[in-house]
Enzyme design. Sequence first.
Site, PDB file in Angstrom:
ATOM      1  N   GLY A   1       0.815  -1.206   0.000  1.00  0.00           N
ATOM      2  CA  GLY A   1       0.000   0.000   0.000  1.00  0.00           C
ATOM      3  C   GLY A   1       0.846   1.252   0.000  1.00  0.00           C
TER       4      GLY A   1
ATOM      5  CE1 TYR B   1      -3.899 -13.385   3.326  1.00  0.00           C
ATOM      6  CE2 TYR B   1      -3.003 -15.190   2.036  1.00  0.00           C
ATOM      7  CZ  TYR B   1      -3.143 -13.835   2.266  1.00  0.00           C
ATOM      8  OH  TYR B   1      -2.532 -12.931   1.423  1.00  0.00           O
TER       9      TYR B   1
END
Length: 307
Positions: free
Chosen positions: A27, A176
């Site tokens: 990010g 996950y």
Amino acid sequence: MTKWTTAKIPDQSGRTAVVTGANTGLGLETAKVLAARGAHVVLAVRNVTKGEAAAEWISRSVPDADLELQRLDLGSLASVREAADEIKTKHERIDLLINNAGVMTPPKETTADGFELQFGTNHLGHFALTGLLLDRLLPVVGSRIVTVSSIGHRFSRGIRFEDLQWERSYNRLQAYGQSKLANLLFTYELQRRLIGQHTTALAAHPGGSDTELARHLPGPVQRAVPLLRPLFQEAAMGALPTLRAATDPGALGGQYYGPDGLGEQKGYPKLVTSNERSYDIELQRRLWAVSEELTDVTFPVLQDARA
């Protein structure tokens, strides 16, 4: 064939990009590149102190970076709603929403709303955020929603609707994988509902990236990391598929980008495919309905586009 790099990103001046999890790893690199290309970047982060440090780091590389901090805890629907309201108050339009933040293989935990942490953060938090911000994207020609998945989605056996929050038993790797499969199911269903709109939905995955995301890997895997490090690439490379999905003029709604190397572990971004389950339209619709129910967020302007 020429490799796709950040040099191919068009000028982003005048565009507003919201990047979740922009304080570290993929990010952070994504936000830095978008800022360097002229975008106004909203760093949507859980920890504002870390967000401030991230903004300073970006500004050192991009002195004229146009940055904004926004607190966002994807593990709390109240926080998601508050963040969405604040973003909408400040911005009449959003050009890019990059659903990047996530957690990977933590010990069993739940979100503030009682959801299994990975499913609640990686999928439900982003589902809610997207729905709440959508009215700022829809009028904008060329606007995009990019959701970051993982090759880990291939390890999922499907969506455990009978025990969605892993209350009976918990397998951190499977959980996950489920959350990352959910990212793709959401993207493909969203794109189908966006047909005829100005906005498109795409997905990307970073391959094997050397970031903080892997800090919760099980002990045996952690000990093997030094041996496996040649299989991983730096976050700057791992961010390229996301950046291509977000900015490549030729990218189309419903596409999925990942590295071009062996096993999609490393390399430059290319168009890739996800596993067979992710393309199951009935599974996409079922997850969408459950997600609306769990988050109490609907996408009212979008109809269920029957195939």
